[in-house]
Design an enzyme around this catalytic site. Structure first.
Site, PDB file in Angstrom:
ATOM      1  CD  GLU A  78      -1.334  -0.058   3.684  1.00 48.13           C
ATOM      2  OE1 GLU A  78      -1.850   1.029   3.998  1.00 48.13           O
ATOM      3  OE2 GLU A  78      -1.605  -1.137   4.237  1.00 48.13           O
TER       4      GLU A  78
ATOM      5  CB  CYS B 182      -2.191  -4.802   6.345  1.00 50.54           C
ATOM      6  SG  CYS B 182      -1.715  -3.175   6.951  1.00 50.54           S
TER       7      CYS B 182
ATOM      8  CG  HIS C 197      -1.951  -7.203  10.179  1.00 50.18           C
ATOM      9  ND1 HIS C 197      -0.816  -6.725   9.558  1.00 50.18           N
ATOM     10  CD2 HIS C 197      -2.704  -6.109  10.483  1.00 50.18           C
ATOM     11  CE1 HIS C 197      -0.892  -5.407   9.489  1.00 50.18           C
ATOM     12  NE2 HIS C 197      -2.019  -5.012  10.041  1.00 50.18           N
TER      13      HIS C 197
END
Length: 390
Positions: free
Chosen positions: A79, A111, A233
């Site tokens: 990103e 993400c 994550h």
């Protein structure tokens, strides 16, 4: 036929900021950073590094000449792309000498992008056994000096070579993905820095994990006891634990299961503590950290992975450690990379933060010798970036 991660490596820039120093400079109690969110150091890129060079640096040690001839797919999840049109994967394809009859694409979904790329690569290898795919997650998390998000910045990349008969992690077929249109974190095209609703983003992350986990249990009849570790994550090292703890309670996990999963969680966050948030690569940096720092993992153990990309998409998927996996890790190189970095003083960090590459087509030559990385940005001219491979 098993398909999964055959080789795995990460890269971080050679510069970092000690978060105790940053806290002191910002008039914040250091424990708020080091204990409250669980971060110790923040990797920071010099002008000679961007998502393309970092991704290429992550992939370079694990892509042999033989691999380069077998790679049909190069995917960059990011990103922090540098061009609205041209995929950074095309540059990485060239820098690594991948054979020309290959697809090279860039994927964006906050993400989550690299996870989409990894599962796309898995599907490709399923129908093209004997071939390989390269998936790279590369990002720079940037919020601005003295902002609320400053302490959760970071930079780095993770590269994964995907093949049949993988040497590290065999990906299973069953996964659960969940999408909802929300604004917890976003960056309009006219903004250099991301916008975030911090409280809502944390709540969304926790809700997404609970949602996909419940559906995964329903579809597979598996439970927490089946897993040796869960990787998350990690926008900061405490985030995954915030999602894991309520699930441990709600599922009635035994003390031994709680101890196992929480212990392995601590192993999985060590690299993140030293590097910070690398967006698309954060889940896979956590996987690297688990494999590098937990010597008691065994062949065939089941690993769960939770990927989350704001906006939002979440997915829970799984993999089994391949027999002999520990012989194919980059553990020593990873620890050397982290140990050999250079600490920036806060004035130095702030000065580097304010540096920018030209945006008017003018030329700038960069000092690649000051950057120990194998691949660096060499110069900018006519709105084009040129990379130097040492």
């Amino acid at each position: 036929m098993t398909i999964g991660i055959d080789k795995l490596n990460f890269f971080a820039p050679h510069l970092y900021v000690d978060l105790v120093d940053l806290a002191t400079a910002r008039g914040v109690e250091p424990a708020k950073y080091t204990i409250g969110i669980g971060q110790e150091k923040m990797a920071f890129p010099p002008l000679t590094q961007d998502t393309i060079s970092m991704g290429a640096n992550a992939a370079l040690p694990i892509v042999s000449k033989e691999d380069a001839e077998l790679i049909d797919l190069v995917i960059l999840g990011t990103e922090s792309g540098i061009d609205y049109s041209k995929a950074g994967a095309t540059v990485i394809h060239q820098l690594l000498g991948v054979q020309p009859f290959a697809r090279a694409i860039e994927i964006k979904q906050a993400c989550y992008g690299a996870t989409a790329g990894l599962l796309m690569a898995k599907d490709y290898i399923q129908s093209h056994p004997g071939r390989k795919a390269l998936v790279i997650a590369s990002d720079i998390a940037r919020y601005g000096l003295a902002t609320g998000g400053e302490v959760t910045q970071g930079a780095g990349a993770v590269a994964m070579l995907v093949s049949d008969n993988p040497k590290i992690l065999a990906l299973e077929d069953e996964s659960v993905v969940y999408t909802d249109n929300i604004f917890d974190f976003w960056r309009p095209v006219y903004s250099d820095n991301a916008l975030v609703d911090g409280k809502f983003s944390n709540e969304a992350y926790i809700t997404f994990f609970s949602t996909v986990w419940e559906e995964y249990k329903r579809r597979t009849n598996r439970c927490l006891e089946d897993f040796e570790a869960l990787c998350f994550h990690l926008p900061y090292s405490k985030m995954g634990k915030k999602a894991l703890l309520p699930v441990l309670e709600n599922d009635g996990a035994t003390d031994s299961v709680k101890e196992k999963l929480l212990t392995n969680y601590e192993h999985s966050i060590l690299h993140t503590k030293a590097i910070g948030n690398i967006y698309t690569g954060s889940l896979y940096l956590g996987l690297c950290s688990l494999l590098d720092n937990q010597p008691n993992l065994k062949d065939n153990q089941l690993i769960g992975l939770f990927s989350y990309g704001s906006g939002a998409v979440g997915e829970f998927f799984t993999g089994r450690l391949v027999p002999g996996f520990s012989d194919h890790l980059q553990t020593e190189a990873h620890h050397n990379l982290l140990n050999e970095r250079q600490a920036l003083t806060i004035p130095e960090y702030e000065a580097v933060f304010k540096e920018k590459l030209p945006q008017d087509g003018s030329e700038m030559k960069l000092d690649t010798q000051a950057d120990p990385a194998s691949i660096c940005i060499e110069k900018i001219t006519d709105h084009q970036r040129y990379y130097y491979k040492k």
